[in-house]
Design an enzyme around this catalytic site. Sequence first.
Site, short mmCIF file in Angstrom:
data_model
loop_
_atom_site.label_atom_id
_atom_site.label_comp_id
_atom_site.label_asym_id
_atom_site.label_seq_id
_atom_site.Cartn_x
_atom_site.Cartn_y
_atom_site.Cartn_z
N THR A 178 12.66 5.88 -6.28
CA THR A 178 12.31 6.98 -5.38
C THR A 178 13.45 7.05 -4.37
OG1 THR A 178 9.99 6.50 -5.77
CG2 THR A 178 10.47 7.74 -3.79
N SER A 197 0.12 7.97 -5.33
CA SER A 197 1.49 7.55 -5.04
C SER A 197 1.48 6.42 -4.02
CB SER A 197 2.30 8.73 -4.49
OG SER A 197 3.54 8.31 -3.98
N SER A 198 2.61 5.68 -3.95
CA SER A 198 2.80 4.67 -2.92
C SER A 198 3.80 5.11 -1.86
CB SER A 198 3.30 3.35 -3.55
OG SER A 198 2.32 2.80 -4.39
N GLY A 231 10.85 2.41 -3.96
CA GLY A 231 10.50 1.10 -4.48
C GLY A 231 9.15 0.98 -5.15
N GLY A 232 8.56 2.10 -5.65
CA GLY A 232 7.26 1.98 -6.28
C GLY A 232 6.23 1.43 -5.31
N THR A 243 10.61 11.90 -5.17
CA THR A 243 10.91 11.07 -6.34
C THR A 243 10.82 11.86 -7.64
OG1 THR A 243 10.28 9.02 -7.47
CG2 THR A 243 8.50 10.37 -6.60
#
Length: 564
Positions: A373, A444-445, A465-466, A391
Amino acid sequence: MSRLVALPLSVLMLLNFVLSANGGNDPTRVRTGMVVSQSDIASQVGVEVMQEGGNAVDAAVATALAMAVTHPTAGNIGGGGFLIFRPNDGEPTAFDFREKAPAAAHPEMWLNEKGEYDYQRHHESHKAVGVPGTVAGLHLAWKTHGKLPWKRLVEPAVRLAADGFVVGDGLERSLKEQIDRFEKYPASLAQFTKDGKPYLAGDLLKQPDLARTLERIRDQGPAGFYEGETAELLVKDMEANGGLITLEDMKSYTAQQRTPLRGTYRGYDVIGMCPPSSGGVGVIEMLNILEGYDVRAAGAGSAANLHRMAEAMRRSFADRAQYLGDPDFNPEMPVARLISKEHAAELRKTIDESAASISTPESFEWAYESDETTHFSVVDGDRNAVSMTYTLEYAYGSAITVPGAGFILNNEMGDFNAAPGMTTTGGLIGTKPNLALPKKRMLSSMSPTIVVKDGELFMVTGSPGGRTIINTVLQTILNVVDHEMNAQEAVDAGRIHHQWLPSRIQYENQGFSPDTLAILRGLGHELYPIDKQGSAEVIVVNAKTGQLEGGVDRRRPDGGAAGY
């Protein structure tokens, strides 16, 4: 130093911008406005916008579109994300332009004819592409809060794509790593290689098809992307390759303005992204848990603090899996309870400071979420601030470039859960809140975050970074608030990550002493070393001097802090 693009872009001729190029822990310091991003070229584009009278939203739009050209790893018009805007004289607001599932989506769409889960279909096919949201989201933010003309904000990206820019070391390495994926798609191979050979640092990368798409966006706004030639090119590729997105899916896409989440930490106000991002819930929930400890006294990087952080992360990620999803499809999510001080106090009681908790597969599991991202932070001369994360999901998303349109498509449908009830020790999850449904946004994170002190802007932060995003953002805040680090020190400090399962602390292998790691093992933690986590781009307002301090994450090359 910065690499100059090979075109007469006036921002690159400015003498009064500052570009982060220091090798120590000193932040970039300026007095008026600043952009910090993973693309030094895009940061400069955003600064010029502010110097011409644009505000933080204008700069964010221009920066994001420029990154769609210069940082194709994650910068995009074919993906989606979130933007938080805090005006200096009003209430903060959030823009949700997360991708949506096509109308033909359904919960079992990742199963093959035998009823077995198909990873390739879920993550590496045209079916994995969600309806893109970036263009709609940027336009909505600009229409609501922008000052300069839309065409002025898009034009730098058009010129960067048409006339080209000089490839840097980071982009060279990134493109080389993707050649095997690009080879599956002729349009991608043509755009990102020179007759099948990788671009090298110093080469000029031109993207004429992308330039023409950006021209349509410049001249027609969102209609230049969601309707007409661009949409038709995208849908034609979908129809030829088994994808699901239709012209109606494109035309009906809308971004949404939402109310961001609010929390507090040691007298600071924390503004975070609401669902369908889990970032705001996660950051605020973990800060609430950690507020009950004397984090400063234990010291930055101490085993005691790392243990507490890991246990807070473990509990927050369990809540994430159980409760969070698209609010338009999950209206009963207990968000207020999850970010409450009372909930944090109850969770804190379950933490044993002398031993690690035990995570079991019978509790919760998470599917893979890519690290690729990108985030940038913006502050203008009036102290309006933007924190934006967007992202394509994987690096270069699906690796599918739309033939004739020049932009890469996301593979965000991979963020939906695998299938109803399908939870396995291998990492699949089947809980209901995040199953695929028509027009639903996937969880999403991404965690764009703004911190305020006594009514004044204090900090803008975020990271790719997920699922590690949430924990990276948490640690930048702790580093500045509790450990009194400057912006660059806060970005440079070592990072950890825990997400309940697998039951281990992931840590940067050069970030912590062997003695500290030994203590954590003695507490019962399994440790897993990695080279680097995230790429936080941070701005801190120094209350004593009034200066803006920029922290550029040097874990990934080509980034820069530009200001004036």
